[in-house]
Enzyme design. Structure first.
Site, PDB file in Angstrom:
ATOM      1  N   LYS A 105       0.864  -1.184   0.000  1.00  0.00           N
ATOM      2  CA  LYS A 105       0.000   0.000   0.000  1.00  0.00           C
ATOM      3  C   LYS A 105       0.898   1.230   0.000  1.00  0.00           C
ATOM      4  O   LYS A 105       1.623   1.489   0.959  1.00  0.00           O
ATOM      5  CB  LYS A 105      -0.920   0.015   1.219  1.00  0.00           C
ATOM      6  CG  LYS A 105      -1.800   1.256   1.278  1.00  0.00           C
ATOM      7  CD  LYS A 105      -2.680   1.256   2.511  1.00  0.00           C
ATOM      8  CE  LYS A 105      -3.483   2.559   2.537  1.00  0.00           C
ATOM      9  NZ  LYS A 105      -3.187   3.369   3.710  1.00  0.00           N
ATOM     10  N   GLY A 166      -7.807   9.769  10.124  1.00  0.00           N
ATOM     11  CA  GLY A 166      -8.078   9.916  11.545  1.00  0.00           C
ATOM     12  C   GLY A 166      -9.104  10.967  11.911  1.00  0.00           C
ATOM     13  O   GLY A 166      -9.359  11.197  13.097  1.00  0.00           O
ATOM     14  N   ALA A 192      -9.336   6.168   4.792  1.00  0.00           N
ATOM     15  CA  ALA A 192      -9.137   7.373   5.608  1.00  0.00           C
ATOM     16  C   ALA A 192     -10.426   8.159   5.786  1.00  0.00           C
ATOM     17  O   ALA A 192     -11.178   8.378   4.839  1.00  0.00           O
ATOM     18  CB  ALA A 192      -8.060   8.288   5.026  1.00  0.00           C
ATOM     19  N   GLY A 193     -10.649   8.561   7.030  1.00  0.00           N
ATOM     20  CA  GLY A 193     -11.762   9.435   7.349  1.00  0.00           C
ATOM     21  C   GLY A 193     -13.062   8.743   7.704  1.00  0.00           C
ATOM     22  O   GLY A 193     -14.039   9.399   8.054  1.00  0.00           O
ATOM     23  N   ASN A 214      -9.108   1.953  10.464  1.00  0.00           N
ATOM     24  CA  ASN A 214      -8.175   1.720  11.567  1.00  0.00           C
ATOM     25  C   ASN A 214      -8.566   2.540  12.791  1.00  0.00           C
ATOM     26  O   ASN A 214      -9.006   2.018  13.796  1.00  0.00           O
ATOM     27  CB  ASN A 214      -6.754   2.030  11.132  1.00  0.00           C
ATOM     28  CG  ASN A 214      -5.708   1.685  12.177  1.00  0.00           C
ATOM     29  OD1 ASN A 214      -4.523   1.890  11.984  1.00  0.00           O
ATOM     30  ND2 ASN A 214      -6.107   1.153  13.324  1.00  0.00           N
ATOM     31  N   THR A 215      -8.446   3.869  12.671  1.00  0.00           N
ATOM     32  CA  THR A 215      -8.696   4.719  13.831  1.00  0.00           C
ATOM     33  C   THR A 215     -10.105   4.524  14.387  1.00  0.00           C
ATOM     34  O   THR A 215     -10.298   4.479  15.612  1.00  0.00           O
ATOM     35  CB  THR A 215      -8.487   6.205  13.456  1.00  0.00           C
ATOM     36  OG1 THR A 215      -7.198   6.361  12.854  1.00  0.00           O
ATOM     37  CG2 THR A 215      -8.576   7.089  14.689  1.00  0.00           C
TER      38      THR A 215
END
Length: 258
Positions: A105, A166, A192-193, A214-215
């Site tokens: 990635k 995040g 993301a986001g 993830n976050t």
């Protein structure tokens, strides 16, 4: 890309049942990391090579003991790289550590505040890695023109951001994501986001092939390790996106990552 969301989808000639990809960062400890990933149902786990021990530090815990490569597809990423040269070197290190593993990635960041991708450096790194026989999944903006260009140079999957890494803001530009999907002939995975399961569902409704989280998982107020899955068989679950019944699991929204 026309996508019927059948049971499996393909990345670089490998088929996967789960449409959820997960990361390994921001967990409190290795036990929580293992538990969350196990219960997510994900088959692809991305790992920040510059921040993680995959055997290069012999006297420290090895993440591969928690997420064994015979159970998961390990997806090395170049988080923390701010130029093409360092991203390429990081991928080469990952290939050495993982015995020739060539799926990576790519993310080349522009600045530490927003963690937006540097597109010119990303394009340069992608070309060099593809010439070096890597299979590149690439983090990019939600610009449909850039997404198509990355596909044309040979990336095996394109991963546009929904919002800053995040941030938990969810998909800020659904029109662009939809346009990327409709123009693509490789998998499109929102990266993301994403702040909660409903954001992931929106991504799938827009036609994306998968979502990387993830976050939102690691910082959930009630984590996936003690949540209950929605067993109603809704469309997002069929695609491998686990919907969690707790109402207070949304990542706190913020403009920039902590």
């Amino acid at each position: 890309m026309t996508n019927s969301h059948t049971d499996k989808f393909t990345i670089a000639d490998s088929k996967y049942s789960s449409r959820l990809l997960v990361g390994t960062g921001k967990y409190k400890n290795s036990e929580q990391t293992k538990s969350a990933i196990d219960k997510s149902g994900a088959e692809i786990v991305t790992v920040a090579i510059r921040r993680t021990n995959l055997g290069q530090k012999k006297n420290e815990p090895n993440l591969l003991d928690i997420i064994p490569p015979d159970k998961y597809t390990i997806l090395p990423n170049t988080a923390g790289c701010y130029d093409a040269a360092s991203a390429v070197r990081t991928c080469q290190l990952a290939r050495e550590l993982l015995n020739g593993h060539d799926l990576v990635k790519l993310e080349v960041l522009a600045d530490e505040k927003t963690l937006f991708p540097d597109i010119t450096q990303t394009l340069d790194a992608a070309k060099e890695l593809i010439d070096d026989n890597f299979k590149v999944m690439v983090y990019t903006t939600d610009d449909p023109i850039i997404a198509k260009r990355l596909e044309e140079i040979g990336c095996v999957a394109v991963m546009p951001l929904a919002a800053p890494i995040g941030s938990g803001l969810g998909i800020q530009n659904p029109y662009n994501i939809r346009t990327i999907v409709e123009n693509a002939s490789v998998p499109i995975i929102v990266d993301a986001g994403v702040g909660t399961a409903s954001d992931a569902s929106i991504a799938m409704e827009l036609g994306c092939d998968g979502v990387l989280m993830n976050t939102a998982i690691a910082e959930a107020k009630k984590s996936y390790t003690n949540g209950k899955r929605n067993e109603k068989g809704d469309s997002s679950r069929k695609r491998g996106i686990s919907c969690w019944t707790h109402a207070k699991t949304r990542l706190c929204k913020r403009f920039f990552p902590d």
